[in-house]
Design a protein around this motif. Structure first.
Motif, PDB file in Angstrom:
ATOM      1  N   ILE A 231       0.842  -1.210   0.000  1.00 35.74           N
ATOM      2  CA  ILE A 231       0.000   0.000   0.000  1.00 35.74           C
ATOM      3  C   ILE A 231       0.877   1.261   0.000  1.00 35.74           C
ATOM      4  N   PHE A 232       2.086   1.164   0.590  1.00 32.92           N
ATOM      5  CA  PHE A 232       2.956   2.344   0.646  1.00 32.92           C
ATOM      6  C   PHE A 232       3.456   2.761  -0.740  1.00 32.92           C
ATOM      7  N   GLN A 233       3.418   1.806  -1.688  1.00 37.55           N
ATOM      8  CA  GLN A 233       3.883   2.148  -3.044  1.00 37.55           C
ATOM      9  C   GLN A 233       2.922   3.072  -3.782  1.00 37.55           C
ATOM     10  N   VAL A 234       1.691   3.168  -3.297  1.00 38.79           N
ATOM     11  CA  VAL A 234       0.741   4.069  -3.955  1.00 38.79           C
ATOM     12  C   VAL A 234       0.323   5.224  -3.040  1.00 38.79           C
ATOM     13  N   ALA A 235       0.841   5.210  -1.818  1.00 38.62           N
ATOM     14  CA  ALA A 235       0.398   6.214  -0.843  1.00 38.62           C
ATOM     15  C   ALA A 235       1.191   7.514  -0.988  1.00 38.62           C
ATOM     16  N   ASP A 236       0.499   8.634  -0.997  1.00 38.06           N
ATOM     17  CA  ASP A 236       1.169   9.927  -1.009  1.00 38.06           C
ATOM     18  C   ASP A 236       1.804  10.188   0.347  1.00 38.06           C
ATOM     19  N   TYR A 237       1.075   9.769   1.414  1.00 38.62           N
ATOM     20  CA  TYR A 237       1.604   9.905   2.758  1.00 38.62           C
ATOM     21  C   TYR A 237       1.509   8.566   3.474  1.00 38.62           C
ATOM     22  N   GLY A 238       2.652   8.039   3.846  1.00 37.65           N
ATOM     23  CA  GLY A 238       2.685   6.751   4.537  1.00 37.65           C
ATOM     24  C   GLY A 238       3.092   6.958   5.986  1.00 37.65           C
ATOM     25  N   TRP A 239       2.428   6.251   6.868  1.00 38.85           N
ATOM     26  CA  TRP A 239       2.752   6.352   8.299  1.00 38.85           C
ATOM     27  C   TRP A 239       2.946   4.935   8.802  1.00 38.85           C
ATOM     28  N   VAL A 240       4.207   4.592   9.059  1.00 40.07           N
ATOM     29  CA  VAL A 240       4.513   3.251   9.552  1.00 40.07           C
ATOM     30  C   VAL A 240       4.294   3.267  11.067  1.00 40.07           C
ATOM     31  N   ALA A 241       3.209   2.654  11.491  1.00 40.02           N
ATOM     32  CA  ALA A 241       2.861   2.704  12.911  1.00 40.02           C
ATOM     33  C   ALA A 241       1.821   1.649  13.216  1.00 40.02           C
ATOM     34  N   ASP A 242       1.685   1.362  14.517  1.00 42.78           N
ATOM     35  CA  ASP A 242       0.607   0.479  14.943  1.00 42.78           C
ATOM     36  C   ASP A 242      -0.687   1.280  14.890  1.00 42.78           C
ATOM     37  N   LEU A 243      -1.658   0.744  14.191  1.00 43.06           N
ATOM     38  CA  LEU A 243      -2.882   1.521  13.982  1.00 43.06           C
ATOM     39  C   LEU A 243      -3.623   1.805  15.283  1.00 43.06           C
ATOM     40  N   PHE A 244      -3.433   0.933  16.281  1.00 42.79           N
ATOM     41  CA  PHE A 244      -4.190   1.123  17.524  1.00 42.79           C
ATOM     42  C   PHE A 244      -3.682   2.317  18.334  1.00 42.79           C
ATOM     43  N   THR A 245      -2.453   2.760  18.043  1.00 43.14           N
ATOM     44  CA  THR A 245      -2.018   4.012  18.654  1.00 43.14           C
ATOM     45  C   THR A 245      -2.150   5.156  17.653  1.00 43.14           C
ATOM     46  N   ALA A 246      -1.875   4.869  16.363  1.00 47.57           N
ATOM     47  CA  ALA A 246      -1.857   5.933  15.357  1.00 47.57           C
ATOM     48  C   ALA A 246      -3.244   6.542  15.128  1.00 47.57           C
ATOM     49  N   VAL A 247      -4.264   5.702  15.012  1.00 46.32           N
ATOM     50  CA  VAL A 247      -5.587   6.237  14.658  1.00 46.32           C
ATOM     51  C   VAL A 247      -6.149   7.119  15.783  1.00 46.32           C
ATOM     52  N   PRO A 248      -6.078   6.681  17.061  1.00 50.23           N
ATOM     53  CA  PRO A 248      -6.511   7.600  18.124  1.00 50.23           C
ATOM     54  C   PRO A 248      -5.686   8.895  18.159  1.00 50.23           C
ATOM     55  N   GLU A 249      -4.398   8.796  17.848  1.00 47.85           N
ATOM     56  CA  GLU A 249      -3.575  10.011  17.807  1.00 47.85           C
ATOM     57  C   GLU A 249      -4.048  10.953  16.713  1.00 47.85           C
ATOM     58  N   LEU A 250      -4.391  10.358  15.586  1.00 50.85           N
ATOM     59  CA  LEU A 250      -4.894  11.163  14.466  1.00 50.85           C
ATOM     60  C   LEU A 250      -6.191  11.860  14.881  1.00 50.85           C
ATOM     61  N   GLU A 251      -7.045  11.119  15.579  1.00 54.73           N
ATOM     62  CA  GLU A 251      -8.307  11.709  16.018  1.00 54.73           C
ATOM     63  C   GLU A 251      -8.053  12.884  16.969  1.00 54.73           C
ATOM     64  N   ALA A 252      -7.127  12.672  17.900  1.00 57.22           N
ATOM     65  CA  ALA A 252      -6.817  13.725  18.874  1.00 57.22           C
ATOM     66  C   ALA A 252      -6.240  14.959  18.180  1.00 57.22           C
ATOM     67  N   GLU A 253      -5.380  14.714  17.200  1.00 60.68           N
ATOM     68  CA  GLU A 253      -4.754  15.818  16.473  1.00 60.68           C
ATOM     69  C   GLU A 253      -5.806  16.603  15.688  1.00 60.68           C
ATOM     70  N   LEU A 254      -6.766  15.896  15.111  1.00 60.62           N
ATOM     71  CA  LEU A 254      -7.844  16.562  14.377  1.00 60.62           C
ATOM     72  C   LEU A 254      -8.686  17.394  15.342  1.00 60.62           C
ATOM     73  N   ALA A 255      -8.927  16.832  16.535  1.00 59.95           N
ATOM     74  CA  ALA A 255      -9.715  17.558  17.535  1.00 59.95           C
ATOM     75  C   ALA A 255      -8.996  18.851  17.906  1.00 59.95           C
ATOM     76  N   LYS A 256      -7.676  18.716  18.079  1.00 65.69           N
ATOM     77  CA  LYS A 256      -6.854  19.875  18.441  1.00 65.69           C
ATOM     78  C   LYS A 256      -6.938  20.954  17.366  1.00 65.69           C
ATOM     79  N   ALA A 257      -7.032  20.490  16.114  1.00 68.45           N
ATOM     80  CA  ALA A 257      -7.065  21.431  14.985  1.00 68.45           C
ATOM     81  C   ALA A 257      -8.480  21.947  14.730  1.00 68.45           C
ATOM     82  N   GLY A 258      -9.408  21.564  15.593  1.00 65.25           N
ATOM     83  CA  GLY A 258     -10.740  22.141  15.488  1.00 65.25           C
ATOM     84  C   GLY A 258     -11.735  21.349  14.647  1.00 65.25           C
ATOM     85  N   TYR A 259     -11.419  20.118  14.289  1.00 63.96           N
ATOM     86  CA  TYR A 259     -12.358  19.328  13.483  1.00 63.96           C
ATOM     87  C   TYR A 259     -13.395  18.662  14.372  1.00 63.96           C
TER      88      TYR A 259
END
Ligand SMILES: Cc1cc2nc3c(=O)[nH]c(=O)nc-3n(C[C@H](O)[C@H](O)[C@H](O)COP(=O)(O)OP(=O)(O)OC[C@H]3O[C@@H](n4cnc5c(N)ncnc54)[C@H](O)[C@@H]3O)c2cc1C
Lengths: 248, 313
Positions: B285-313
């Protein structure tokens, strides 16, 4: 109930597809070929119906070159009773396939045809529906569940919104979707047994069907490529990039 | 040349796939009419008549058409084709179901899932899960075509085409609708969403999809899945993106715990921006991804949610 199962030999789903440099087609020389995965699901369904006593005879048919016999043998090893090989080296379009199948359905007195919803080479998703129209039979496409009660089949269909259930009266056409069943692997004794099962040899001419293509392929090209982008380290970096791109 | 486009609708609203199919029809040249076949479709017809470039809307309103089953659609459309040179419908599960029946009745070889119109008889379509693009020319007098909506822009609204009501069909068929179990969601439809976030086998369970849904709700995104996630029963079948599921092309596609098999890529590789979250840095999937994030999804996805919340989403 007599069941017909059309099976197609296609490029194995795990093989990387290579477009020929002269753009005349896809390179099929010396690559692994297998039964279309949806057809395996159809074969499994027919064998299960026979095991349950709802199907009395199961017949697999393949239209294609000599090697298509291997695909028929695979279905025989999974439990299909006998095969019909309609030999041709030409590429046969779904419409012509449906016409040949119609002749076989009529000659064999078939009650149910189970086809894969699409072949993973041309991705047409047409043959079953076309056969339905040519026979004036009802159809239940994209089957996720099939139940027989009397002269009817109740079929759960995978549709864009979820699952739709329809009832069709036999004789009928069913096309299979991914979650109908998990096809079995043929056991070694069954592979040996399949070698002795009969395969009738036919040609499109035997059925008086004109298989001349209606579509001419002018060119087969590589799709627009994508390349790997950049790696991000954390959520802050990702959100910043996506904001820059204007997509969030 | 006269072209008939079959409207995609649920008897209440006209779907955007119709507008996109009209764009493909207009590219072929000639007069474009729209058929609305269904039950209680007055509002749908009114919407269809607004599409710019449409000559007229043909309405067939009958109980046998409520679910647009293939046999009922065949009965209505085949006689209409005396007046048309081409028939187009979106390649949804509805269109895929009825179109080949009409083609066979008219002795025409259908052209499935076109992504480009070269001329009135020549079209581009993906084969082998989109790993090759075929340009095909049809020698049939009538063209029967299904259109991949994601490949065409939606025709604008601003017209006021007349609506013509045609006679009721007999409506007697050997297939009948029994029931349906539709996925209910307040999120946008997968194929129409501007942002899609999909989960794969890496999600581990259906419950775990909750972390993806939270991000989806922040972004107004639709939720999709790989075949493996559907087969495992994490989510319903209508979530499946890919060669044999739905094709999407949103502005942003986020693949979470998805390896990137060609069958999955076939359904999303035309997205504008692709993000992949996967713990295996060698995942295709990384061969077609514009932005790749090598991480465990169980920590990465909640972090993404928190970051979006911080940015006002
Ligand atoms: C006929 C046919 C049709 C098909 N049609 C489709 C289709 O339409 N759509 C489709 O999607 N597939 C389709 N497939 C299936 C396809 O070949 C793949 O099997 C499927 O896409 C794999 O799904 P996946 O990526 O979720 O699972 P896997 O390939 O198992 O990948 C799981 C990924 O999750 C990652 N992962 C696991 N745990 C974590 C974690 N904690 N954190 C981060 N990453 C993690 C792993 O590194 C791995 O890359 C089809 C196959 C066939 C034969």
């Amino acid at each position: 109930m007599k069941v017909l199962i059309p099976v197609k030999r296609v490029l194995d789903y795990n093989v990387k597809v290579r477009v020929k440099s002269d753009e005349s087609g896809v390179d099929l020389a010396n690559v692994k070929m297998s039964m279309n995965p949806f057809d395996e699901i159809s074969v499994e369904q027919a064998v299960r119906m026979q095991e349950a006593g709802t199907a009395t005879e199961t017949i697999a048919v393949s239209i294609g070159p000599d090697k298509a016999q291997e695909t028929i043998r695979t279905s025989l090893a999974m439990g299909i009773d006998r095969g019909i090989h309609v030999k041709t080296d030409a590429e046969v379009e779904p419409l012509a396939v449906a016409k040949i199948l119609k002749s076989i359905v009529e000659a064999e007195g078939i009650d149910l045809v189970i086809l894969g919803k699409q072949a993973i080479d041309d991705d047409s998703n047409q043959t079953g529906q076309m056969l339905g129209a040519l026979m004036d039979w009802p159809q239940a496409t994209f089957a996720n569940t099939i139940e027989k009660d009397g002269d009817n089949l109740t079929v759960g269909r995978e549709v864009d919104g979820g699952i739709q259930t329809v009832k069709v009266s036999l004789p009928a056409i069913v096309t299979t979707d991914l979650r109908l069943n998990e096809p079995r692997y043929a056991s070694l004794p069954n592979i040996m047994k399949a070698k002795r099962k009969p395969i009738d040899a036919k040609t499109p001419e035997d059925f008086g069907v004109d298989i001349a293509p209606r579509l001419s392929t002018l060119k087969v090209a590589e799709p627009a490529g994508r390349s790997a982008g950049v790696k991000v380290e954390d959520a802050a970096e990702l959100v910043a990039k996506l904001k820059d791109e204007g997509v969030i | 040349m006269a072209i008939l486009v079959v409207a995609e609708h649920d008897n209440e609203t006209l779907k955007d796939a119709t507008h996109k199919t009209v764009t493909a029809a207009i590219a072929m040249g000639g007069d474009v009419d729209i058929l609305v076949a269904g039950k209680g479709v007055k509002d749908v017809c009114a919407e269809a008549s607004k599409i710019t470039g449409v000559r007229k809307v043909i309405a067939c309103d009958h109980v046998s058409l409520k679910r647009q089953l293939a046999e009922a659609m065949q009965e209505v459309i085949v006689p209409l084709m005396d007046d048309y040179d081409a028939l187009l419908a979106p390649d949804t599960t509805t269109g895929k179901n009825f179109m080949p029946r009409i083609a066979a009745k008219l002795d025409v070889m259908q052209i499935s899932s076109i992504t480009g119109v070269e001329s009135a008889d020549t079209f581009v379509r993906p084969i082998y899960a989109g790993n090759a693009m075929a340009t095909v020319q049809s020698s049939d007098a009538t063209k029967i075509i299904t259109v991949r909506p994601t490949a065409f822009a939606a025709a604008e609204e601003g017209g006021s085409a007349p609506v013509e009501v045609i006679a009721d069909p007999s409506g007697s068929h050997r297939s009948e609708f029994v029931g349906e179990e539709l996925s209910k969601s307040d999120r946008p439809e997968l194929t129409a969403a501007k942002i899609v976030i999909s989960g794969g086998r890496g999600m581990g369970s259906g419950e775990n999809f909750a972390i993806i849904e939270k991000v989806a709700d922040k972004l107004g995104a639709a939720v999709g899945a790989s075949r493996a996630a559907v087969d495992a029963g994490f989510v319903p079948n209508d979530y499946q993106v890919g060669q044999t599921g739905k094709v999407v092309a949103p502005e942003l596609y986020i693949a979470v715990g998805i390896s990137g098999a060609i069958q999955h890529l076939a359904g999303m590789k035309d997205s504008k921006i692709i993000v992949a979250i996967n713990k295996d840095e060698d995942a295709p999937i990384f061969q077609v991804a514009d932005y790749g994030w090598v991480a465990d999804l169980f920590t990465a996805v909640p972090e993404l949610e928190a970051e979006l919340a911080k940015a006002g989403y």
